[in-house]
Design a protein around this motif. Structure first.
Motif, short mmCIF file in Angstrom:
data_model
loop_
_atom_site.label_atom_id
_atom_site.label_comp_id
_atom_site.label_asym_id
_atom_site.label_seq_id
_atom_site.Cartn_x
_atom_site.Cartn_y
_atom_site.Cartn_z
N MET A 1 0.91 -1.29 -0.17
CA MET A 1 -0.35 0.14 0.12
C MET A 1 0.86 1.41 0.02
O MET A 1 2.10 1.61 0.94
N PRO A 2 0.80 2.73 -1.05
CA PRO A 2 1.56 3.20 -0.78
C PRO A 2 1.17 4.24 0.01
O PRO A 2 0.42 4.46 0.87
N LYS A 3 2.79 5.08 0.60
CA LYS A 3 2.15 5.83 2.00
C LYS A 3 1.29 7.27 1.49
O LYS A 3 1.76 7.89 0.07
N THR A 4 0.47 7.65 2.04
CA THR A 4 -0.44 8.36 2.19
C THR A 4 0.94 10.22 2.52
O THR A 4 1.09 10.19 3.05
N SER A 5 0.34 10.99 1.68
CA SER A 5 1.60 11.93 1.75
C SER A 5 1.11 12.72 2.42
O SER A 5 -0.82 13.05 3.15
N ARG A 6 1.52 13.58 3.45
CA ARG A 6 0.91 14.56 4.26
C ARG A 6 0.25 15.12 4.46
O ARG A 6 -0.66 15.77 4.82
N ALA A 7 -0.11 15.64 3.11
CA ALA A 7 -0.84 17.04 2.99
C ALA A 7 -1.97 17.07 2.49
O ALA A 7 -3.28 17.06 2.52
N LEU A 8 -2.03 14.76 2.04
CA LEU A 8 -3.18 14.64 1.15
C LEU A 8 -4.46 14.41 2.72
O LEU A 8 -5.51 14.18 2.72
N LEU A 9 -3.16 14.16 4.14
CA LEU A 9 -4.05 13.87 5.24
C LEU A 9 -4.51 15.50 5.78
O LEU A 9 -5.58 15.04 6.23
N GLN A 10 -4.21 15.97 5.62
CA GLN A 10 -4.17 17.54 5.94
C GLN A 10 -5.29 18.58 5.23
O GLN A 10 -5.46 19.89 5.49
N LEU A 11 -5.61 18.28 4.50
CA LEU A 11 -6.49 18.07 3.47
C LEU A 11 -7.38 18.97 4.50
O LEU A 11 -8.66 18.57 4.73
N PRO A 12 -7.85 19.94 3.80
CA PRO A 12 -9.28 20.75 4.96
C PRO A 12 -10.66 20.45 4.62
O PRO A 12 -10.74 20.02 2.79
N PRO A 13 -11.90 20.29 5.22
CA PRO A 13 -12.82 18.96 4.63
C PRO A 13 -13.46 19.82 3.94
O PRO A 13 -14.22 19.20 3.08
N ALA A 14 -13.40 20.77 3.14
CA ALA A 14 -14.45 21.60 2.32
C ALA A 14 -13.69 21.49 1.06
O ALA A 14 -14.36 20.80 0.26
N THR A 15 -12.12 21.47 0.66
CA THR A 15 -11.42 20.88 0.22
C THR A 15 -11.62 19.53 -0.56
O THR A 15 -12.42 18.74 -1.52
N ALA A 16 -11.54 18.72 0.80
CA ALA A 16 -12.03 17.62 0.58
C ALA A 16 -13.03 17.09 -0.62
O ALA A 16 -13.41 16.01 -1.55
N ALA A 17 -14.20 17.69 -0.15
CA ALA A 17 -15.08 17.32 -0.15
C ALA A 17 -15.42 18.44 -1.98
O ALA A 17 -16.40 17.20 -2.23
N ALA A 18 -14.85 19.33 -2.10
CA ALA A 18 -15.10 19.68 -3.23
C ALA A 18 -14.25 19.03 -4.64
O ALA A 18 -14.70 18.38 -5.57
N ILE A 19 -13.16 18.63 -3.72
CA ILE A 19 -12.24 17.18 -4.69
C ILE A 19 -13.53 15.65 -4.77
O ILE A 19 -13.50 15.12 -6.04
N GLU A 20 -14.62 15.35 -3.71
CA GLU A 20 -15.53 14.35 -4.06
C GLU A 20 -16.25 14.80 -4.58
O GLU A 20 -16.62 13.86 -5.28
N LYS A 21 -16.80 15.79 -4.70
CA LYS A 21 -17.83 16.45 -6.09
C LYS A 21 -17.22 16.24 -7.27
O LYS A 21 -18.08 15.92 -7.94
N LEU A 22 -16.22 17.47 -7.16
CA LEU A 22 -16.13 17.04 -8.56
C LEU A 22 -15.64 15.13 -9.03
O LEU A 22 -16.52 15.55 -10.74
N GLY A 23 -15.14 14.85 -8.76
CA GLY A 23 -15.07 13.11 -9.41
C GLY A 23 -16.17 12.35 -9.49
O GLY A 23 -16.49 11.73 -10.94
N ALA A 24 -17.08 12.57 -8.52
CA ALA A 24 -18.28 12.63 -8.70
C ALA A 24 -19.10 13.09 -10.12
O ALA A 24 -20.29 12.23 -10.73
N ASP A 25 -19.05 14.20 -10.10
CA ASP A 25 -19.54 15.26 -11.76
C ASP A 25 -18.59 14.41 -13.18
O ASP A 25 -19.25 14.46 -13.68
N LEU A 26 -17.91 13.80 -12.45
CA LEU A 26 -16.72 13.46 -13.78
C LEU A 26 -17.02 12.11 -13.87
O LEU A 26 -17.74 11.67 -15.64
N ALA A 27 -17.98 12.13 -13.35
CA ALA A 27 -18.73 9.85 -13.34
C ALA A 27 -19.64 10.73 -14.47
O ALA A 27 -20.45 9.85 -14.87
N VAL A 28 -20.61 11.70 -13.67
CA VAL A 28 -21.61 11.88 -13.86
C VAL A 28 -21.75 12.11 -15.15
O VAL A 28 -22.61 11.43 -16.69
N ALA A 29 -20.56 12.83 -15.69
CA ALA A 29 -20.53 13.25 -17.08
C ALA A 29 -20.30 12.10 -18.17
O ALA A 29 -20.36 12.02 -19.31
#
Length: 122
Positions: free
Chosen positions: A1-29
């Motif tokens: 299993m790859p090591k997770t970057s500390r920056a990714l572990l410290q993502l602000p919740p709103a940013t993580a939610a925006a990335i998840e929404k972007l991914g879901a929107d791309l799936a819909v597209a």
């Protein structure tokens, strides 16, 4: 299993939610275009698991892959403006504060010069 970057572990919740929404929107597209994961991944030049991670909102997916997905749906033109200096509100506010401070300092120096000049006349 790859090591997770500390920056990714410290993502602000709103940013993580925006990335998840972007991914879901791309799936819909992709689904609206009736493209399979395999076909879409091939068009993007990535593996199916990478595309699945993108659509799941995995923040470790590279920005180039995200940009390619946006290109496929003709939304990559927005990338050029995301961090444009003219939209950097924090930097604009700093510039204004610095200008105000400079203006105050110059006004103070001018006032002091006038006072000194008036004292010299007397």
């Amino acid at each position: 299993m790859p090591k997770t970057s500390r920056a990714l572990l410290q993502l602000p919740p709103a940013t993580a939610a925006a990335i998840e929404k972007l991914g879901a929107d791309l799936a819909v597209a992709r689904l609206r275009r009736k493209e399979s994961l395999k076909t879409w991944a091939k068009r993007m030049g990535v593996s199916v698991p990478t595309l699945q991670r993108l659509e799941a909102g995995d923040p470790a997916v590279g920005v180039g892959i995200v940009a390619t997905a946006l290109w496929l749906i003709k939304r990559d033109g927005e990338l050029g403006n995301l961090a444009a200096p003219e939209h950097d509100q924090g930097a604009i506010e700093m510039d204004v504060r610095e200008a105000v401070e400079l203006g105050r300092a110059r006004a103070q120096a001018s006032a002091e010069a006038r006072i000194s000049a008036n004292r010299a006349k007397d």
